[in-house]
Each structure stands twice: as structure tokens, then as C-alpha cells.
Design a protein around this motif. Structure first.
Motif, PDB file in Angstrom:
ATOM      1  N   LEU A 613     -10.116  67.510 -18.328  1.00  0.00           N
ATOM      2  CA  LEU A 613      -9.424  68.339 -17.349  1.00  0.00           C
ATOM      3  C   LEU A 613      -9.365  67.645 -15.992  1.00  0.00           C
ATOM      4  CD1 LEU A 613     -10.859  71.888 -18.196  1.00  0.00           C
ATOM      5  CD2 LEU A 613      -8.707  70.864 -18.951  1.00  0.00           C
ATOM      6  N   LEU A 614     -10.471  66.970 -15.641  1.00  0.00           N
ATOM      7  CA  LEU A 614     -10.494  66.230 -14.382  1.00  0.00           C
ATOM      8  C   LEU A 614      -9.437  65.135 -14.371  1.00  0.00           C
ATOM      9  CD1 LEU A 614     -14.330  65.892 -13.719  1.00  0.00           C
ATOM     10  CD2 LEU A 614     -12.694  67.278 -12.429  1.00  0.00           C
ATOM     11  N   GLU A 615      -9.305  64.482 -15.506  1.00  0.00           N
ATOM     12  CA  GLU A 615      -8.315  63.405 -15.606  1.00  0.00           C
ATOM     13  C   GLU A 615      -6.901  63.952 -15.441  1.00  0.00           C
ATOM     14  OE1 GLU A 615      -6.885  60.003 -18.846  1.00  0.00           O
ATOM     15  OE2 GLU A 615      -8.758  61.127 -19.149  1.00  0.00           O
ATOM     16  N   LYS A 616      -6.625  65.117 -16.074  1.00  0.00           N
ATOM     17  CA  LYS A 616      -5.305  65.723 -15.936  1.00  0.00           C
ATOM     18  C   LYS A 616      -5.056  66.159 -14.498  1.00  0.00           C
ATOM     19  CE  LYS A 616      -4.712  67.468 -20.651  1.00  0.00           C
ATOM     20  NZ  LYS A 616      -4.515  68.687 -21.485  1.00  0.00           N
ATOM     21  N   ALA A 617      -6.108  66.725 -13.880  1.00  0.00           N
ATOM     22  CA  ALA A 617      -5.954  67.191 -12.508  1.00  0.00           C
ATOM     23  C   ALA A 617      -5.691  66.022 -11.562  1.00  0.00           C
ATOM     24  CB  ALA A 617      -7.204  67.968 -12.073  1.00  0.00           C
ATOM     25  N   THR A 618      -6.405  64.912 -11.780  1.00  0.00           N
ATOM     26  CA  THR A 618      -6.223  63.738 -10.920  1.00  0.00           C
ATOM     27  C   THR A 618      -4.822  63.153 -11.084  1.00  0.00           C
ATOM     28  OG1 THR A 618      -8.578  63.240 -11.102  1.00  0.00           O
ATOM     29  CG2 THR A 618      -7.132  61.470 -10.349  1.00  0.00           C
ATOM     30  N   ALA A 619      -4.316  63.205 -12.330  1.00  0.00           N
ATOM     31  CA  ALA A 619      -2.987  62.654 -12.594  1.00  0.00           C
ATOM     32  C   ALA A 619      -1.888  63.510 -12.000  1.00  0.00           C
ATOM     33  CB  ALA A 619      -2.778  62.512 -14.107  1.00  0.00           C
ATOM     34  N   GLY A 620      -2.203  64.784 -11.731  1.00  0.00           N
ATOM     35  CA  GLY A 620      -1.213  65.677 -11.150  1.00  0.00           C
ATOM     36  C   GLY A 620      -0.360  66.343 -12.208  1.00  0.00           C
ATOM     37  N   GLY A 621       0.600  67.136 -11.769  1.00  0.00           N
ATOM     38  CA  GLY A 621       1.467  67.849 -12.699  1.00  0.00           C
ATOM     39  C   GLY A 621       0.922  69.232 -13.039  1.00  0.00           C
ATOM     40  N   VAL A 622       1.664  69.901 -13.894  1.00  0.00           N
ATOM     41  CA  VAL A 622       1.309  71.261 -14.318  1.00  0.00           C
ATOM     42  C   VAL A 622       0.942  71.224 -15.791  1.00  0.00           C
ATOM     43  CG1 VAL A 622       2.118  73.629 -14.587  1.00  0.00           C
ATOM     44  CG2 VAL A 622       2.856  72.278 -12.604  1.00  0.00           C
ATOM     45  N   HIS A 623      -0.258  71.720 -16.106  1.00  0.00           N
ATOM     46  CA  HIS A 623      -0.748  71.748 -17.485  1.00  0.00           C
ATOM     47  C   HIS A 623      -1.290  73.143 -17.772  1.00  0.00           C
ATOM     48  CE1 HIS A 623      -0.627  67.310 -17.422  1.00  0.00           C
ATOM     49  NE2 HIS A 623      -1.123  67.429 -16.187  1.00  0.00           N
ATOM     50  N   VAL A 624      -0.972  73.669 -18.933  1.00  0.00           N
ATOM     51  CA  VAL A 624      -1.501  74.970 -19.370  1.00  0.00           C
ATOM     52  C   VAL A 624      -1.986  74.820 -20.812  1.00  0.00           C
ATOM     53  CG1 VAL A 624      -1.007  77.393 -19.819  1.00  0.00           C
ATOM     54  CG2 VAL A 624       0.044  76.264 -17.851  1.00  0.00           C
ATOM     55  N   THR A 625      -3.229  75.187 -21.052  1.00  0.00           N
ATOM     56  CA  THR A 625      -3.786  75.158 -22.408  1.00  0.00           C
ATOM     57  C   THR A 625      -4.301  76.549 -22.768  1.00  0.00           C
ATOM     58  OG1 THR A 625      -6.004  74.550 -21.641  1.00  0.00           O
ATOM     59  CG2 THR A 625      -4.475  72.753 -22.168  1.00  0.00           C
ATOM     60  N   LEU A 626      -4.267  76.844 -24.048  1.00  0.00           N
ATOM     61  CA  LEU A 626      -4.757  78.126 -24.552  1.00  0.00           C
ATOM     62  C   LEU A 626      -5.628  77.859 -25.761  1.00  0.00           C
ATOM     63  CD1 LEU A 626      -2.831  81.452 -24.857  1.00  0.00           C
ATOM     64  CD2 LEU A 626      -4.150  80.642 -26.812  1.00  0.00           C
ATOM     65  N   ALA A 627      -6.879  78.343 -25.728  1.00  0.00           N
ATOM     66  CA  ALA A 627      -7.819  78.105 -26.815  1.00  0.00           C
ATOM     67  C   ALA A 627      -8.563  79.397 -27.146  1.00  0.00           C
ATOM     68  CB  ALA A 627      -8.819  77.013 -26.422  1.00  0.00           C
ATOM     69  N   PRO A 628      -9.057  79.519 -28.390  1.00  0.00           N
ATOM     70  CA  PRO A 628      -9.822  80.721 -28.745  1.00  0.00           C
ATOM     71  C   PRO A 628     -11.075  80.845 -27.875  1.00  0.00           C
ATOM     72  CG  PRO A 628      -9.190  79.489 -30.706  1.00  0.00           C
ATOM     73  CD  PRO A 628      -8.868  78.613 -29.535  1.00  0.00           C
ATOM     74  N   PRO A 688       1.004  84.379 -26.360  1.00  0.00           N
ATOM     75  CA  PRO A 688       2.189  83.504 -26.391  1.00  0.00           C
ATOM     76  C   PRO A 688       1.767  82.040 -26.470  1.00  0.00           C
ATOM     77  CG  PRO A 688       1.771  84.249 -24.162  1.00  0.00           C
ATOM     78  CD  PRO A 688       0.799  84.993 -25.037  1.00  0.00           C
ATOM     79  N   ASP A 689       2.727  81.199 -26.734  1.00  0.00           N
ATOM     80  CA  ASP A 689       2.471  79.769 -26.790  1.00  0.00           C
ATOM     81  C   ASP A 689       2.162  79.240 -25.387  1.00  0.00           C
ATOM     82  OD1 ASP A 689       2.763  77.172 -28.448  1.00  0.00           O
ATOM     83  OD2 ASP A 689       4.022  76.805 -26.672  1.00  0.00           O
ATOM     84  N   ALA A 690       1.240  78.272 -25.318  1.00  0.00           N
ATOM     85  CA  ALA A 690       0.863  77.699 -24.024  1.00  0.00           C
ATOM     86  C   ALA A 690       2.060  77.061 -23.327  1.00  0.00           C
ATOM     87  CB  ALA A 690      -0.256  76.678 -24.209  1.00  0.00           C
ATOM     88  N   GLY A 691       2.980  76.481 -24.111  1.00  0.00           N
ATOM     89  CA  GLY A 691       4.162  75.873 -23.516  1.00  0.00           C
ATOM     90  C   GLY A 691       5.028  76.888 -22.791  1.00  0.00           C
ATOM     91  N   LEU A 692       5.134  78.081 -23.357  1.00  0.00           N
ATOM     92  CA  LEU A 692       5.917  79.129 -22.703  1.00  0.00           C
ATOM     93  C   LEU A 692       5.258  79.551 -21.392  1.00  0.00           C
ATOM     94  CD1 LEU A 692       8.198  81.189 -22.661  1.00  0.00           C
ATOM     95  CD2 LEU A 692       6.788  82.686 -24.100  1.00  0.00           C
ATOM     96  N   LEU A 693       3.929  79.671 -21.415  1.00  0.00           N
ATOM     97  CA  LEU A 693       3.207  80.024 -20.189  1.00  0.00           C
ATOM     98  C   LEU A 693       3.443  78.974 -19.105  1.00  0.00           C
ATOM     99  CD1 LEU A 693      -0.213  81.290 -21.632  1.00  0.00           C
ATOM    100  CD2 LEU A 693       1.707  82.672 -20.821  1.00  0.00           C
ATOM    101  N   ARG A 694       3.447  77.690 -19.508  1.00  0.00           N
ATOM    102  CA  ARG A 694       3.662  76.614 -18.532  1.00  0.00           C
ATOM    103  C   ARG A 694       5.050  76.716 -17.918  1.00  0.00           C
ATOM    104  NH1 ARG A 694       6.041  71.616 -18.595  1.00  0.00           N
ATOM    105  NH2 ARG A 694       5.122  70.059 -17.151  1.00  0.00           N
ATOM    106  N   GLN A 695       6.066  76.957 -18.751  1.00  0.00           N
ATOM    107  CA  GLN A 695       7.429  77.058 -18.241  1.00  0.00           C
ATOM    108  C   GLN A 695       7.558  78.222 -17.253  1.00  0.00           C
ATOM    109  OE1 GLN A 695      10.054  77.374 -21.582  1.00  0.00           O
ATOM    110  NE2 GLN A 695       9.504  75.377 -22.426  1.00  0.00           N
ATOM    111  N   GLU A 696       6.952  79.361 -17.597  1.00  0.00           N
ATOM    112  CA  GLU A 696       7.042  80.521 -16.709  1.00  0.00           C
ATOM    113  C   GLU A 696       6.295  80.272 -15.398  1.00  0.00           C
ATOM    114  OE1 GLU A 696       9.298  82.409 -17.533  1.00  0.00           O
ATOM    115  OE2 GLU A 696       8.684  84.037 -18.862  1.00  0.00           O
TER     116      GLU A 696
END
Length: 827
Positions: A613-628, A688-696
């Protein structure tokens, strides 16, 4: 009615006389004057007449209607030798005429020309209809009325209340005597139908004692149950007013009956129409009119009355069932066997009774043994036994004998059976003798919408739930007693945990407990909210949080264990949705960390953010994940996006838009990116799918998606099937300090609404408050949210006032009290 015509008699009779005189003698005029006279009786303060109290008003209305019917009957030739009579049923028949009760009348005839009967009926009914008086009428001969009573249970119960008004009294007596005679002779074949009808009514209308807006007439513990007891008495199966012992709280069944009638009378007067359901908006006015107090005082009075009626009804139905005459082979069976249950306690005819050789006068512990046997077997205690114990059993000496304490623990450990057993003891005055402190919580209504039960019933529900957790603790006895007493301090001035701890100390000594156990019991009551409050309001990753709990408990692992179990039982006993996987995991995590501290092990540090997560945050951009998540129906949504004001509001709004309820939220970050993690639960279906959450989320942060407008539309659509925008209770805000300078905790207690977390985050952002972390708890339709706000050097009363105003602007509020409505009814 001689006293009315002479102008002399009781106060309410003189009022009726005065009203009648001002209306020109209503017995000789149309029913419009009857309505006018009724209005004058109800108005009272607006005329020269005093405002009648509810009982006098009912009596005055009975006299008023009897006066009109007698005059009208004489006018129409309904006399002693006419072969016609008017019989009243319902409220007028019972002499319980309420302001807007239906007028239930039967015109009886015997060997009279049908044309004459029809003409008389028309001249009797039409004036009442023209005056818009609600009328339930019938024209019958005595044989016809008896056939209706034989075929229709409801009609039979109504005719049991029949009373002669005017005309041929012998004809009326034929009906009244015939209905009652056939009811007595046929009760055995109709008893099962009577029980089924009563049970259906209870299921439909609920319990008055535990309803926010109870049905005073049809609910369990209401006026219909009083009429049921009267019907059983007419069948000679039981007394209409079963004796409940000399020390009954609230004055017994007769007093409960009068209170219910008084409240329903005032309900009619306030509503300006017939009404059975007491609405919350009318409760304060009715409580003030009856000089009871506010709506909470009224609720307590109603609960006491309804529980007394409900218990009396249980006793009456049980007594009636045992008194039913046996037929066939059942008549040849031997008398029921008396099965021993405990010392001096036996089972007989499906009830717990005293053994023949029991000596209540010399056995103070017999009360608890009888109750424990009832709780364990699920058999009710005989009313005769309870009355005998109430009259003869002496007080337990202090400290209690060990056997008495053991019997109490057996009673409390019997699961749900303990609830009915203690209820029976309490309704007959025996429980209050054992625990005088119980009086302050008896029938005490909850002040929080999350609570289902009165305080005393909540304590017993907690005891029942705690009994299923007894194997999780080393001292189940202390758990049971802690569950019984944890809220005993309510109903008194001061913090109920502190007050309750002092009471628990006195009670523990009275019970004969060891001094060390008394101290533990007092600590349980004192700290029974410590674990849930800390787990849902504080950052568990902060070492100071865990150390605070460990210090408060003095490093006592056993006490920690007891409080852990009690927290679960207490939550489960509060109401639906209060206990769940999320809350259980939070408290469990806190207990685990406290155990490590108490054991002398190093306090765990906050878990580091996942390197990925730190690596994604440092790289920037918008990321959304959904896990049980940890629970079966929970999921973890992680949002990584450029840190900017309003991000939390947008992220929470997108989740709400897709019907995901936020149970908790944790905030973090790296560089210029925020890392927000939400524990969510879908309201229905799959997430919903994580991709849909990211788009919204991208659309929301860019302004392409107007979240406030969409959420408002969703809320408006949902308002048609739910409580709508308004809350049932006023929101409450509580500020608490933390050890970190510049930070404070703001706790919000309010009703939930769609997108509430999004709206709250937006409110904080608008005031410049930075949310460091949040604990969001959703319990049914209520939320208890805690936010750690970083106010920095700008913390001031003025800033807190602005934050409070911003929060209160977005949370549900109670509906404003409507202005007094004018009575536009024509009746």
C-alpha cells in the motif's frame, strides 16, 4: 337518574345536569344537542364547568348518554311493557364511556310488529347518525341475539358486557342472563378458540410495556385483557381481579385498570377523536394532564400497569385452564401427582407450588427455592403459592445464609427461564423485598432509542444472555451478579456506574459474599462500560489507550475476563444490531492487548502500513481494493488517492451510494497520498466491484458526480418505506480529551441516515477540523460515532461551537412539534 333531574348528586352529575339545562334538556331534543353537551363536558375550562378528571369525565359521559337514550326511548314508546328495550354493550355497557367511544346498542324486541320495530329503530338510529356519532347497532330478538353469541366469539364477548338502559327490563334480563348462562356452559368447547384469538391479538398489537407507541386497547397488558379476565370470571373459572398479594408495586390490577382507562380517556381528549394507539407526540401533553410528569414518567406508569395486567392475565388463563371441567376418560384419571422439585417445593398440575409440609413462616429462603425451581423447569409459580409467600415468608437475615445465595445463583443461571420467574416475583412484591434497590429501575423506560427494554427487563435479559457465557469465565457467579446489577444505579442522580458500584457493595455485603468478591462485584458495575466505550471510541493502536484500561482495572485479569463477557451480554440484551462481528472483534482486540500489558509483556506498537500500500501511495494515483473482512458479511475497502480536503467525504459517499454501511474507518497516508481503510457491510446482496468504486470515486473528486444531490435523492426515495428524515431521539455530542496535544475526541450519538459519514466528513472539512481517525458504530437505525479531531493551536470554544453546529446540520433531528390542531370534526 333522579339525582340529575333534581340537580343534586355527585360533582360530575351536577355538571351533566348543568350542561343539560343549558341545552334545553337534551333528553327531549335531537342528538346534535347530545354532541354539543359532550363537547361542553370535554371543554370544561372553557365553560362555567370545571375540567373533569378522567374518571369523572367517563362517569359524566355515561350519565349523559343514558339521559339521552332514556328520554329518546320514552319518546319512542320504549317502556316497561312495550316489548322493546335498549341494551348497551361496549364502553357504555361497562360504564367506561370514553369521549369518542363508539356507541354500541342493541334494540331488543319480543312479539312486536316488525313494521313498528323498524320504525322505532329508524327513529332511534337516524338522529345519532345525523349527529355523526359513531354507532354500532343491531335489532334482535332474544333468540336471535343468543344465536349470534353462540356463533361469533367477538359478539359473545361483547354481549357479556350488556347492560339494560331503558324499556322492558325483563326482556333485557332474558338476553343478559341467557348469554352468560350459555357462556358458562359452553366455555370448555370455546376455550381453545378464546386462547387463539387472544394470542393473535397479542401478536398483532405487541406488548404495551415494550412499545414506543403502544395500543392501549388491544396490546398485551391492555384493556382487552381486562375484559378477557371479566369473561373468565363470568364463566366461573377465575376471579376477575386475581389477587397479587399485599405488597404489589403500583397498587395491583384494579389500579392498573384505572390508569389505562385514564390514559386512554386523555388520549381521546387530546386527539379529538377515538384513538387506541398512544403516539409519542401526545405523550407529554397526556402526562401533564394526568399530573404524572413527562413522556418518560407516563411510559413508566403505563409499563407498570401493562405488566401488572399481563401477569394477571397469564395467571387468569392458567387458572381457568386448570378449572375447566374434565370430560370422558379424563374424569376417571387420578389426581395429578405432586412431583418434588426442591426442599418444600413440588410440581402440581403444571405449576410450582409449596409442598404440604412447607413452613414459609420458618423458611425465609423458600422464596428463592420456589423461583429457582420455576426458572429451571420452565413451570410457572402458582399464584396461590406466591400470595402465601408474600403474606407469610419472613425477611432474609443479613448477611444471607449461604444456601440463599446459592439459590439466587441457580435462579440467575437458568437462562431465559429466570426472566419469567423474576417477573412473577416482582409483580407480587417479593423481588422488591429481596432487592429494595430494584424499585428505582422497575419499569424505568430507556432514554436511548437503541434500548428495547425497560431498565429492569434489560437487566434480566442481560442475566439470561450472561448465563450462556458462563463457561468463558472462571467466576460465573460474579458474572451473573454483575449482569443483574450493572445498571442498578440508573434512575438516581449521578453517574449510574459510580452510583451502581456503591449499591453493589451494599448488596454484596447483604448477600454474604466474601469481601474480595464484593470488591470485584463493585468493580464490575463501576467499569461495565469501560471495554465497549474504549474499543469503539479510542485508537487501539495507541499504547496509552491500552495502558489506561489496564490501570483502571488494577491489572486484574479475572476482572478483565468478566467485563469482556458482560460487555457481550449487555450488548445482546440492549436490542437488535447492537452486537455484531465488528464490535466483537474490537473488544476482543482490546482485551488481547490488555492481557499482554497485564502479563508484563511489551505493549504492541501500531501495525505498520502494508508495504504494497505504501508503494502504491508513493507512486500516486487512485487505487481502490475490496477484500473479505473478519466477519462473514464484512469487507475491507482500501482507498488510496491524492490527499485533499473532502477525500474522506467523497470516499464515504461513494460507499453509501452503493449501499455499503461503514462500520469503521481508519486513516493514514504516505507522501502526498492518503490511505483510508473502511470496514463495510452491504445492506443487501454482494458488494460492488472495486473497479466500479474507483470510477465513482474519480468522478466524485473531479466534481462530475454530485454526491450530495444523489444521496439526497436516494434518501428521499427511501423515506417512503422508512422513518424518513426525522430522528426518534435528539442527537448528542460529547467531547473528550486525549493525551496528544491539540487532539480531541468528538462522539456523536444519533439516528442513521443515508451517507451520514460522508456528510459528517464534509462538515468537519468545512470547519477546518482534520480527522485523524474514526470509529463508526452502526446499531440498527442508530449510530455511535467517535472522531479524533486534530484542532492544532486553533482549539477554542468558538471552534467547537462551529463544529457542533456543522454536525447538527447534517444529522437527523426530531420532527418539530406541530402546533395544536383545531378540531374540525363535526361530531
Amino acid at each position: 337518574m333522579r339525582s340529575l333531574r333534581s340537580g343534586r348528586g355527585r360533582p360530575h352529575e351536577m355538571v351533566v345536569w348543568a350542561v343539560a339545562q343549558r341545552n334545553g334538556g337534551i333528553q327531549n331534543n335531537g342528538a346534535a344537542d347530545l354532541v354539543k353537551a359532550r363537547a361542553q363536558l370535554l371543554d370544561g375550562a372553557g365553560t362555567r364547568n370545571p375540567r373533569l378528571d378522567p374518571e369523572s369525565l367517563r362517569e359524566a359521559l355515561v350519565d349523559l348518554f343514558e339521559l339521552w337514550l332514556t328520554g329518546k326511548g320514552n319518546e319512542l314508546g320504549i317502556t316497561a311493557d312495550s316489548g322493546l328495550s335498549i341494551v348497551a354493550v361496549g364502553g357504555l355497557g361497562r360504564r367506561e364511556m370514553l369521549p369518542y367511544s363508539d356507541l354500541d346498542l342493541v334494540l331488543l324486541h319480543d312479539d312486536v310488529d316488525p313494521k313498528v320495530v323498524a320504525e322505532v329503530a329508524d327513529q332511534l338510529w337516524y338522529p345519532l347518525w345525523d349527529a355523526h356519532i359513531k354507532l354500532d347497532h343491531s335489532v334482535r330478538s332474544v333468540p336471535q341475539a343468543l344465536r349470534v353469541a353462540a356463533d361469533d366469539m367477538i359478539a359473545a364477548l361483547g354481549l357479556l358486557e350488556a347492560r339494560h338502559i331503558v324499556g322492558d327490563q325483563d326482556l333485557s334480563n332474558l338476553l343478559i342472563g341467557g348469554v352468560r348462562r350459555e357462556w358458562r356452559t359452553g366455555i370448555r368447547s370455546r376455550f381453545d378458540d378464546l386462547i387463539a384469538q387472544t394470542t393473535t391479538r397479542w401478536q398483532r398489537s405487541g406488548e404495551i410495556a415494550h412499545r414506543a407507541e403502544p395500543d392501549l386497547k388491544n396490546g398485551r397488558g391492555g384493556l382487552r385483557d381486562i375484559q378477557l379476565l371479566d369473561a373468565l370470571s363470568i364463566a366461573q373459572l377465575t376471579d376477575a381481579m386475581p389477587g397479587l398479594g399485599p405488597e404489589v408495586p403500583g397498587g395491583g390490577l384494579k389500579q392498573a385498570h384505572r390508569r389505562l382507562l385514564d390514559v386512554r380517556t386523555e388520549l381521546h381528549r387530546v386527539a379529538g377523536r377515538a384513538r387506541d394507539q398512544l403516539r409519542a407526540q401526545d405523550a407529554d401533553e397526556i402526562g401533564a394532564a394526568l399530573r404524572i410528569g413527562d413522556r418518560f414518567d407516563l411510559a413508566r406508569t403505563l409499563t407498570d400497569s401493562a405488566r401488572t395486567v399481563s401477569y394477571s392475565c397469564d395467571v387468569g388463563l392458567r387458572t381457568a385452564a386448570n378449572a375447566l371441567p374434565r370430560r370422558g376418560l379424563a374424569r376417571l384419571r387420578r389426581m395429578p401427582v405432586r412431583r418434588p422439585l426442591d426442599e418444600g417445593v413440588v410440581e402440581h398440575s403444571g405449576e410450582v407450588v409449596l409442598a404440604r409440609d412447607a413452613r414459609p413462616q420458618r423458611d425465609p429462603g423458600l422464596i428463592l427455592r420456589v423461583a429457582a425451581a420455576s426458572a429451571q423447569t420452565g413451570l410457572p409459580m402458582s399464584a396461590t403459592t406466591l400470595n402465601r409467600l408474600s403474606e407469610d415468608a419472613p425477611e432474609l437475615r443479613e448477611p444471607w445464609p449461604k444456601d440463599a445465595l446459592n439459590d439466587l445463583l441457580v435462579l440467575l443461571g437458568a437462562g431465559r427461564g429466570s426472566i419469567d420467574a423474576v417477573e412473577a416475583l416482582d409483580r407480587t412484591g417479593l423481588w422488591g423485598r429481596l432487592f429494595p434497590e430494584w424499585g428505582a429501575v422497575r419499569d424505568l423506560p430507556p432514554r436511548d432509542a437503541m434500548h428495547t427494554w425497560t431498565v429492569d427487563r434489560h437487566l434480566m435479559e442481560t442475566v439470561a444472555f450472561a448465563s450462556s457465557l458462563s463457561t468463558r469465565v472462571a467466576r460465573p457467579d460474579l458474572l451473573a451478579l454483575g449482569a443483574l446489577l450493572h445498571d442498578i444505579g440508573k434512575g438516581r442522580n449521578g453517574d449510574h456506574s459510580i452510583v451502581g458500584a456503591e449499591l453493589a457493595t451494599h448488596i454484596g455485603r447483604r448477600l454474604g459474599m466474601w469481601p474480595s468478591d464484593v470488591r470485584t462485584l463493585s468493580a464490575i458495575v463501576r467499569h461495565h462500560l469501560l471495554l465497549p466505550d474504549t474499543a469503539t471510541r479510542r485508537d487501539l493502536a495507541d499504547p496509552a489507550t491500552v495502558q489506561h484500561v489496564a490501570d483502571a482495572l488494577g491489572g486484574d485479569v479475572g476482572l478483565l475476563e468478566l467485563l469482556h463477557a458482560l460487555a457481550e451480554a449487555d450488548s445482546m440484551a440492549t436490542g437488535p444490531g447492537v452486537w455484531g462481528d465488528w464490535k466483537a472483534s474490537l473488544i476482543g482486540d482490546l482485551v488481547r492487548r490488555c492481557r499482554l500489558v497485564m502479563a508484563g509483556e511489551p505493549l504492541p506498537q501500531p501495525e505498520p502500513i502494508d508495504p504494497e500500500l505504501l508503494e502504491k501511495a508513493t507512486a500516486g494515483g487512485v487505487h481502490v481494493t475490496l477484500a473479505p473482512g473478519d466477519g462473514k458479511h464484512t469487507f475491507v475497502v482500501t482507498v488510496i488517492a491524492p490527499d485533499a480536503p473532502g477525500l474522506l467525504s467523497d470516499a464515504a459517499g461513494v460507499l453509501a451510494l452503493h449501499a455499503l454501511r461503514v462500520l469503521s474507518a481508519s486513516l493514514g497516508g504516505a507522501g502526498d497520498s492518503a490511505i483510508n481503510t473502511f470496514v463495510v457491510m452491504p445492506k443487501f446482496g454482494d458488494p460492488p466491484d472495486a473497479g466500479l468504486l474507483r470510477q465513482e470515486l474519480i468522478r466524485a473528486t473531479s466534481g462530475a458526480l454530485d454526491l450530495p444531490a444523489v444521496l439526497a435523492k436516494r434518501e428521499a426515495e427511501a423515506a417512503g418505506t422508512g422513518p424518513g428524515r426525522y430522528a426518534r431521539a435528539a442527537p448528542r455530542l460529547i467531547w473528550s480529551p486525549v493525551s496528544t496535544p491539540g487532539q480531541v475526541i468528538l462522539e456523536l450519538r444519533a439516528d442513521d441516515r443515508i451517507g451520514l459519514l460522508s456528510r459528517l466528513a464534509g462538515a468537519f472539512a468545512a470547519t477546518g477540523a482534520n480527522v485523524r481517525w474514526a470509529k463508526v458504530v452502526t446499531m440498527g437505525s442508530a449510530v455511535v460515532d467517535a472522531f479524533c479531531l486534530d484542532l492544532g493551536d486553533t482549539d477554542s470554544p468558538a471552534l467547537r461551537d462551529r463544529i457542533e453546529k456543522a454536525v447538527l446540520d447534517v444529522v437527523p433531528r426530531p420532527a418539530p412539534a406541530p402546533p395544536p390542531a383545531e378540531n374540525t370534526d363535526t361530531d
